[in-house]
Design an enzyme around this catalytic site. Structure first.
Site, PDB file in Angstrom:
ATOM      1  N   ARG A 132      46.510  50.405  29.103  1.00 15.06           N
ATOM      2  CA  ARG A 132      46.378  50.852  27.717  1.00 15.06           C
ATOM      3  C   ARG A 132      45.608  52.164  27.603  1.00 15.06           C
ATOM      4  O   ARG A 132      45.037  52.652  28.594  1.00 15.06           O
ATOM      5  CB  ARG A 132      45.695  49.743  26.903  1.00 15.06           C
ATOM      6  CG  ARG A 132      46.557  48.491  26.764  1.00 15.06           C
ATOM      7  CD  ARG A 132      45.792  47.336  26.159  1.00 15.06           C
ATOM      8  NE  ARG A 132      45.229  47.671  24.854  1.00 15.06           N
ATOM      9  CZ  ARG A 132      44.380  46.878  24.194  1.00 15.06           C
ATOM     10  NH1 ARG A 132      44.024  45.709  24.724  1.00 15.06           N
ATOM     11  NH2 ARG A 132      43.909  47.238  23.028  1.00 15.06           N
ATOM     12  N   LYS A 150      42.222  48.270  29.733  1.00 14.15           N
ATOM     13  CA  LYS A 150      42.084  49.057  28.508  1.00 14.15           C
ATOM     14  C   LYS A 150      40.795  49.876  28.552  1.00 14.15           C
ATOM     15  O   LYS A 150      39.727  49.343  28.820  1.00 14.15           O
ATOM     16  CB  LYS A 150      42.085  48.114  27.296  1.00 14.15           C
ATOM     17  CG  LYS A 150      42.153  48.809  25.937  1.00 14.15           C
ATOM     18  CD  LYS A 150      40.804  49.149  25.346  1.00 14.15           C
ATOM     19  CE  LYS A 150      40.007  47.949  24.944  1.00 14.15           C
ATOM     20  NZ  LYS A 150      38.715  48.357  24.261  1.00 14.15           N
ATOM     21  N   HIS A 162      46.102  39.937  40.049  1.00 10.78           N
ATOM     22  CA  HIS A 162      46.893  39.150  39.118  1.00 10.78           C
ATOM     23  C   HIS A 162      46.034  38.482  38.055  1.00 10.78           C
ATOM     24  O   HIS A 162      44.882  38.139  38.289  1.00 10.78           O
ATOM     25  CB  HIS A 162      47.730  38.063  39.827  1.00 10.78           C
ATOM     26  CG  HIS A 162      47.140  37.560  41.099  1.00 10.78           C
ATOM     27  ND1 HIS A 162      47.850  37.479  42.262  1.00 10.78           N
ATOM     28  CD2 HIS A 162      45.894  37.136  41.394  1.00 10.78           C
ATOM     29  CE1 HIS A 162      47.082  37.016  43.224  1.00 10.78           C
ATOM     30  NE2 HIS A 162      45.894  36.800  42.725  1.00 10.78           N
ATOM     31  N   TYR A 165      42.019  40.601  32.753  1.00  8.10           N
ATOM     32  CA  TYR A 165      41.835  41.559  31.661  1.00  8.10           C
ATOM     33  C   TYR A 165      40.577  42.367  31.933  1.00  8.10           C
ATOM     34  O   TYR A 165      39.483  41.794  32.092  1.00  8.10           O
ATOM     35  CB  TYR A 165      41.716  40.862  30.301  1.00  8.10           C
ATOM     36  CG  TYR A 165      41.321  41.833  29.219  1.00  8.10           C
ATOM     37  CD1 TYR A 165      42.209  42.825  28.801  1.00  8.10           C
ATOM     38  CD2 TYR A 165      40.057  41.799  28.635  1.00  8.10           C
ATOM     39  CE1 TYR A 165      41.851  43.746  27.830  1.00  8.10           C
ATOM     40  CE2 TYR A 165      39.690  42.716  27.665  1.00  8.10           C
ATOM     41  CZ  TYR A 165      40.598  43.683  27.267  1.00  8.10           C
ATOM     42  OH  TYR A 165      40.234  44.609  26.313  1.00  8.10           O
ATOM     43  N   ALA A 179      41.916  36.578  40.667  1.00 14.52           N
ATOM     44  CA  ALA A 179      42.784  36.044  39.617  1.00 14.52           C
ATOM     45  C   ALA A 179      41.988  35.363  38.509  1.00 14.52           C
ATOM     46  O   ALA A 179      41.007  34.672  38.761  1.00 14.52           O
ATOM     47  CB  ALA A 179      43.769  35.038  40.219  1.00 14.52           C
ATOM     48  N   SER A 204      37.541  34.256  41.413  1.00 17.26           N
ATOM     49  CA  SER A 204      38.567  33.819  40.464  1.00 17.26           C
ATOM     50  C   SER A 204      37.977  33.102  39.254  1.00 17.26           C
ATOM     51  O   SER A 204      36.958  32.424  39.350  1.00 17.26           O
ATOM     52  CB  SER A 204      39.558  32.876  41.161  1.00 17.26           C
ATOM     53  OG  SER A 204      40.255  33.556  42.174  1.00 17.26           O
ATOM     54  N   ALA A 222      33.338  32.002  42.081  1.00 20.56           N
ATOM     55  CA  ALA A 222      34.492  31.631  41.258  1.00 20.56           C
ATOM     56  C   ALA A 222      34.084  30.662  40.156  1.00 20.56           C
ATOM     57  O   ALA A 222      33.229  29.798  40.351  1.00 20.56           O
ATOM     58  CB  ALA A 222      35.576  31.003  42.133  1.00 20.56           C
ATOM     59  N   ARG A 239      27.833  27.997  36.930  1.00 24.08           N
ATOM     60  CA  ARG A 239      28.783  26.928  36.656  1.00 24.08           C
ATOM     61  C   ARG A 239      28.086  25.594  36.893  1.00 24.08           C
ATOM     62  O   ARG A 239      27.107  25.514  37.639  1.00 24.08           O
ATOM     63  CB  ARG A 239      30.029  27.058  37.548  1.00 24.08           C
ATOM     64  CG  ARG A 239      29.751  26.890  39.026  1.00 24.08           C
ATOM     65  CD  ARG A 239      30.978  27.195  39.867  1.00 24.08           C
ATOM     66  NE  ARG A 239      30.749  26.937  41.264  1.00 24.08           N
ATOM     67  CZ  ARG A 239      31.340  27.595  42.264  1.00 24.08           C
ATOM     68  NH1 ARG A 239      32.192  28.562  42.001  1.00 24.08           N
ATOM     69  NH2 ARG A 239      31.094  27.278  43.510  1.00 24.08           N
TER      70      ARG A 239
END
Length: 257
Positions: A132, A150, A162, A165, A179, A204, A222, A239
């Protein structure tokens, strides 16, 4: 110095004739026929300058687009605005490119959408990637399928292979974004910046809540949600711990019978 156009444009008389045809066209069908004629002339001139088109009839090229010799344009590629394509780049279609600078030896794979961005030498983009406005990709960047970038700068050799964003971010050289990673750049009112240092590894399914810095050579575990800065060479992990209850599944099934 690279000239703005690497192909011979139509003569002024030809342009006048073509423009008059468009202006005087009385129906959508006639306007489409005039546009097709212009496209045919543009693409023919580019072919004579060493640019190959897999299927010229399925390709759209704006008059301000420039390409260097050795470029290959695949089926269904659309090129708009002041786009420039560097030497020996490969554009697979269908792909949409508008007001973008694509460096030499780049490979744009099918189903990509590139808008108002700069992509330097040897980058590989796609398939199904979106770049973008405001994005600058340095040499050798790899963006894989379903990656969106972006208003960000990605350093030389960095990767997002893959499902990622990257928004309002600065990514260092050789950094690797795995990912499912996203930058949370918007708090509902303002955009905030994420900085990822060179050679950092973001595991990930990580959420980076901006503003946040990940230091050079740092590792993010991850599945983490990172809300604070991670120093260089450190491990950042956020986490819940895994709990294993032996025999639970067997007891539950027995209760359900």
């Amino acid at each position: 110095m690279i000239c703005k156009y690497c192909w011979q444009p139509p003569s002024p008389d030809q342009w006048t004739s073509l423009q008059s045809s468009l202006v005087s066209a009385a129906s959508p069908a006639l306007r489409a026929a005039a546009e097709a004629h212009m496209q045919q002339q543009l693409i023919l001139n580019m072919q004579q300058s060493g640019i190959s088109f897999q299927d010229p009839s399925s390709t759209y090229v704006d008059a301000d687009v420039s390409m260097e010799p050795g470029v290959h344009v695949g089926i269904g590629v659309q090129l708009y605005g002041r786009t420039h394509i560097g030497k020996n780049a490969v554009l697979e279609g269908p792909t949409y490119i508008c007001n973008a600078i694509i460096g030499p030896q780049c490979h744009i794979k099918p189903f990509c959408h590139l808008d108002s961005c700069s992509i330097l030498k040897g980058c590989q983009i796609g398939p199904y990637a979106r770049v973008r406005p405001g994005t600058a990709l340095k040499e050798g960047v790899f963006l894989g399928n379903f990656v969106e970038v972006k208003n960000s700068c990605m350093g030389t050799g960095s990767q997002a292979s893959h499902l990622a964003y990257i928004g309002d971010a600065e990514v260092g050289e050789q950094a690797l974004i795995a990912a499912g990673c996203i930058t949370c750049n918007f708090d509902g009112k303002q955009k905030h910046k994420t900085c990822i240092g060179e050679s950092a590894f973001v595991g990930s399914n990580t959420v980076l809540v901006a503003p946040v810095d990940v230091g050079h050579h740092a590792i993010i575990g991850a599945g983490s949600t990172i809300t604070g800065h991670v120093p260089p060479h450190a491990l950042g992990i956020a986490r819940s711990r895994q709990t294993v209850i032996d025999g639970y599944a067997q007891r539950r099934r027995a209760q359900q019978q």
